[in-house]
Write a protein that holds these residues in place. Structure first.
Motif, mmCIF file in Angstrom:
data_model
loop_
_atom_site.group_PDB
_atom_site.id
_atom_site.type_symbol
_atom_site.label_atom_id
_atom_site.label_comp_id
_atom_site.label_asym_id
_atom_site.label_seq_id
_atom_site.Cartn_x
_atom_site.Cartn_y
_atom_site.Cartn_z
ATOM 1 N N PRO A 120 34.890 12.333 -98.625
ATOM 2 C CA PRO A 120 34.490 12.609 -97.240
ATOM 3 C C PRO A 120 34.201 11.360 -96.410
ATOM 4 C CG PRO A 120 33.355 14.089 -98.743
ATOM 5 C CD PRO A 120 34.039 13.074 -99.593
ATOM 6 N N ASP A 121 33.664 10.309 -97.065
ATOM 7 C CA ASP A 121 33.353 9.088 -96.322
ATOM 8 C C ASP A 121 34.451 8.040 -96.422
ATOM 9 O OD1 ASP A 121 33.088 8.259 -98.929
ATOM 10 O OD2 ASP A 121 30.938 7.816 -98.813
ATOM 11 N N LYS B 32 35.217 6.153 -98.830
ATOM 12 C CA LYS B 32 34.834 4.943 -99.565
ATOM 13 C C LYS B 32 35.253 4.962 -101.035
ATOM 14 C CE LYS B 32 30.810 4.014 -96.618
ATOM 15 N NZ LYS B 32 29.335 3.860 -96.580
ATOM 16 N N HIS C 196 28.103 18.622 -90.610
ATOM 17 C CA HIS C 196 27.396 17.860 -91.642
ATOM 18 C C HIS C 196 27.027 18.716 -92.843
ATOM 19 C CE1 HIS C 196 23.941 19.542 -89.411
ATOM 20 N NE2 HIS C 196 23.241 19.373 -90.505
ATOM 21 N N LEU D 154 30.178 18.808 -94.839
ATOM 22 C CA LEU D 154 30.420 17.505 -95.447
ATOM 23 C C LEU D 154 29.643 17.352 -96.751
ATOM 24 C CD1 LEU D 154 30.479 15.062 -92.396
ATOM 25 C CD2 LEU D 154 32.303 15.415 -94.044
ATOM 26 N N LYS D 155 28.420 17.859 -96.794
ATOM 27 C CA LYS D 155 27.632 17.792 -98.018
ATOM 28 C C LYS D 155 28.310 18.578 -99.137
ATOM 29 C CE LYS D 155 23.095 17.127 -95.825
ATOM 30 N NZ LYS D 155 21.752 17.728 -95.595
ATOM 31 N N GLN E 193 31.317 16.701 -100.364
ATOM 32 C CA GLN E 193 30.930 15.576 -101.224
ATOM 33 C C GLN E 193 30.687 16.064 -102.642
ATOM 34 O OE1 GLN E 193 30.936 12.357 -100.449
ATOM 35 N NE2 GLN E 193 30.240 11.731 -102.502
#
Length: 287
Positions: A19-20, A22, A265, A268-269, A272
């Protein structure tokens, strides 16, 4: 129950690094074997067939560059089962390629006149294809959007797979099917004890928010998570509740804005947690 949603979303999460963004960006191939063709339509502009409710695979964008007299210029995932030339389709996402569903299952059913031998035949073809060294060089993971679990195609592909993730809705028809699928996996593993099909997890999908959770929903979830029951030890530690945030806004999806959850959001959690479940199960990464 969420097969296509999980297949397309996990493909996107792995290819983009979570999601981020990274994490490690995995090279992903999506094989769509579901007759509804939703995973195909999520990433490719499929060709409508006049007077039919199915779609045809589009002409491959590299058809003029690939010299292969045996190739028609179009491919579906079914071609794997017939030793046909196969060229995966690129998508708008750099690390995602797709082999779309044929839609109609008639060609698969014609592989053998013996219904009982269809699943083992498919398993043999898929194991051979999965073991191709070039496939391992090109991709980090192959994600299969399977048809319903009771079909011979689904059984055949499960016989060749290495991992499986099982979505289920908190409804009796759905949760009753989970133990049956687990039994099928157990039978598969009896025949391959050295390389068992690993269960990544059973993921409750379309779970209502707490304010809308009915008594029936609570009973269904309690049954799934019962430690003494057949599914308890496989259950994920999270639910997918923000379903309205996951619906793909446009098809085919060409950028992350089409995946609605990127703007929510809460969703998104959950994404993740889904990403961490897959990464840790397949690559042992603790995120």
């Amino acid at each position: 129950m969420g097969k296509t949603f999980l297949a397309s979303t996990i493909a996107y999460l792995l290819a983009t690094g979570g999601p981020d963004g990274k994490g490690v960006k995995r090279r992903v191939l999506v094989l769509d074997y579901d007759s509804q063709q939703d995973s195909s339509k999520a990433f490719l502009k499929m060709d409508a067939i006049p007077g039919d409710d199915e779609y045809a695979a589009p002409l491959h964008p590299e058809v003029d560059e690939i010299v292969d007299p045996e190739w028609s210029g179009r491919n579906t995932s079914t071609d794997i089962l017939f030793d046909s030339p196969v060229y995966e389709y690129p998508t708008a996402f750099e690390n995602i390629q797709v082999l779309p569903s044929e839609g109609n299952v008639d060609r698969v059913l014609s592989m053998t006149p013996q219904t009982a031998s269809l699943a083992p035949t498919i398993t043999t073809y898929m194991r051979t294809w999965f073991s191709d060294p070039e496939l391992a060089n090109d991709y980090d993971i192959v994600i299969v959007d399977n048809p319903p679990s009771k079909s011979p195609v689904s059984a055949g592909i499960l016989g060749a797979a290495t991992h499986v993730i099982i979505p289920t809705e908190p409804e009796y028809d759905s949760i009753d099917g989970v133990p049956m699928l687990l039994n099928r996996i157990a039978r598969i593993n009896e025949e391959r004890p050295d390389h068992p099909l690993e269960i990544v997890g059973v993921v409750p999908n379309k779970v209502p928010s707490k304010s809308r959770l009915t008594q029936k929903d609570e009973v269904a979830l309690a049954k799934l998570y019962d430690r003494n029951g057949p599914t308890g030890k496989y259950m994920s530690r999270f639910w997918l509740q923000q379903r309205n945030c996951y619906r793909v806004m446009e098809r085919p999806s060409v950028d992350e804005s089409h995946f609605n959850y990127v703007h929510n959001h809460h969703a998104l959690k959950e994404m993740q947690k889904l990403y961490e479940l897959v990464e840790s199960s397949l690559w042992g990464n603790e995120i």
